[in-house]
Design a protein around this motif. Structure first.
Motif, PDB file in Angstrom:
ATOM      1  N   ASN A 105       5.449   6.321   3.166  1.00 14.54           N
ATOM      2  CA  ASN A 105       6.396   7.114   3.350  1.00 14.54           C
ATOM      3  C   ASN A 105       6.551   8.490   2.737  1.00 14.54           C
ATOM      4  O   ASN A 105       6.823   9.510   3.101  1.00 14.54           O
ATOM      5  N   ALA A 106       6.216   8.285   1.261  1.00 18.46           N
ATOM      6  CA  ALA A 106       6.357   9.624   0.626  1.00 18.46           C
ATOM      7  C   ALA A 106       5.121  10.697   0.718  1.00 18.46           C
ATOM      8  O   ALA A 106       5.516  11.854   0.837  1.00 18.46           O
ATOM      9  N   LYS A 107       3.964  10.107   1.335  1.00 20.58           N
ATOM     10  CA  LYS A 107       3.007  11.030   1.622  1.00 20.58           C
ATOM     11  C   LYS A 107       2.789  11.079   3.317  1.00 20.58           C
ATOM     12  O   LYS A 107       2.077  11.940   3.715  1.00 20.58           O
ATOM     13  N   ASN A 108       3.843  10.551   4.084  1.00 18.91           N
ATOM     14  CA  ASN A 108       3.661  10.642   5.494  1.00 18.91           C
ATOM     15  C   ASN A 108       2.257  10.042   5.899  1.00 18.91           C
ATOM     16  O   ASN A 108       1.672  10.847   6.991  1.00 18.91           O
ATOM     17  N   ILE A 109       1.676   9.088   5.646  1.00 15.69           N
ATOM     18  CA  ILE A 109       0.441   8.641   6.217  1.00 15.69           C
ATOM     19  C   ILE A 109       0.451   7.340   6.780  1.00 15.69           C
ATOM     20  O   ILE A 109       1.141   6.524   5.713  1.00 15.69           O
ATOM     21  N   LEU A 110       0.027   7.011   7.654  1.00 14.21           N
ATOM     22  CA  LEU A 110       0.076   5.569   8.305  1.00 14.21           C
ATOM     23  C   LEU A 110      -1.231   4.950   8.100  1.00 14.21           C
ATOM     24  O   LEU A 110      -2.252   5.802   8.382  1.00 14.21           O
ATOM     25  N   TYR A 111      -1.531   3.711   7.761  1.00 11.64           N
ATOM     26  CA  TYR A 111      -2.839   3.479   7.696  1.00 11.64           C
ATOM     27  C   TYR A 111      -2.986   2.125   8.797  1.00 11.64           C
ATOM     28  O   TYR A 111      -2.022   1.466   9.162  1.00 11.64           O
ATOM     29  N   LEU A 112      -4.245   1.862   9.182  1.00  6.67           N
ATOM     30  CA  LEU A 112      -4.664   0.692   9.951  1.00  6.67           C
ATOM     31  C   LEU A 112      -5.948  -0.024   9.209  1.00  6.67           C
ATOM     32  O   LEU A 112      -7.065   0.600   9.148  1.00  6.67           O
ATOM     33  N   GLN A 113      -5.836  -1.023   8.370  1.00  4.57           N
ATOM     34  CA  GLN A 113      -6.844  -1.750   7.902  1.00  4.57           C
ATOM     35  C   GLN A 113      -7.496  -2.627   8.913  1.00  4.57           C
ATOM     36  O   GLN A 113      -6.600  -3.637   9.607  1.00  4.57           O
TER      37      GLN A 113
END
Length: 126
Positions: free
Chosen positions: A73-81
């Motif tokens: 949330n701090a970097k506004n990045i969503l991931y999908l591993q």
């Protein structure tokens, strides 16, 4: 408006892994629900995974146990591993975002969220 840019796609062999990323910018207050959906050629969009701002997640049965959605949330990045990839996982993968909180099978609603990126291609060979 929310802008979403995906990265991390590629070609892998069956059984391999990839991590997709999605960078959100703009009015990110409108993106407290986020998720991934995919679309293979000549197939309908399929919700894959969803995450609320509090970290609660939802997965489709076809990827549960193999894929993990997470967010910084701090970097506004969503991931999908993605792990234990199968040829049937081959598709264009899209990041999507919207406002509000979702309970239940939230992954089903990801394709209809109002903001989405341009997609990143994932190809899994047997």
């Amino acid at each position: 408006q929310v802008q979403l840019v995906e990265s991390g796609g590629g070609s892998v062999q069956a059984g391999g892994s990839l991590r997709l990323s999605c960078l959100a910018s703009g009015d990110t207050a409108r993106s407290d629900r986020m998720g991934w959906f995919r679309q293979a050629p000549e197939k309908e969009r399929e919700g894959v995974a969803s995450i609320n701002i509090d970290g609660t997640t939802s997965y489709s049965g076809s990827v549960k146990g193999r894929f993990t959605i997470s967010q910084d949330n701090a970097k506004n990045i969503l991931y999908l591993q993605m792990g234990s990839l199968k040829p049937e996982d081959t598709a264009m993968y899209y990041c999507a975002a919207g406002a509000g909180y979702c309970s239940g099978a939230c992954y089903e609603h990801v394709p209809s969220l109002p903001y989405r990126g341009q997609g990143t291609q994932v190809t899994v060979s047997s």
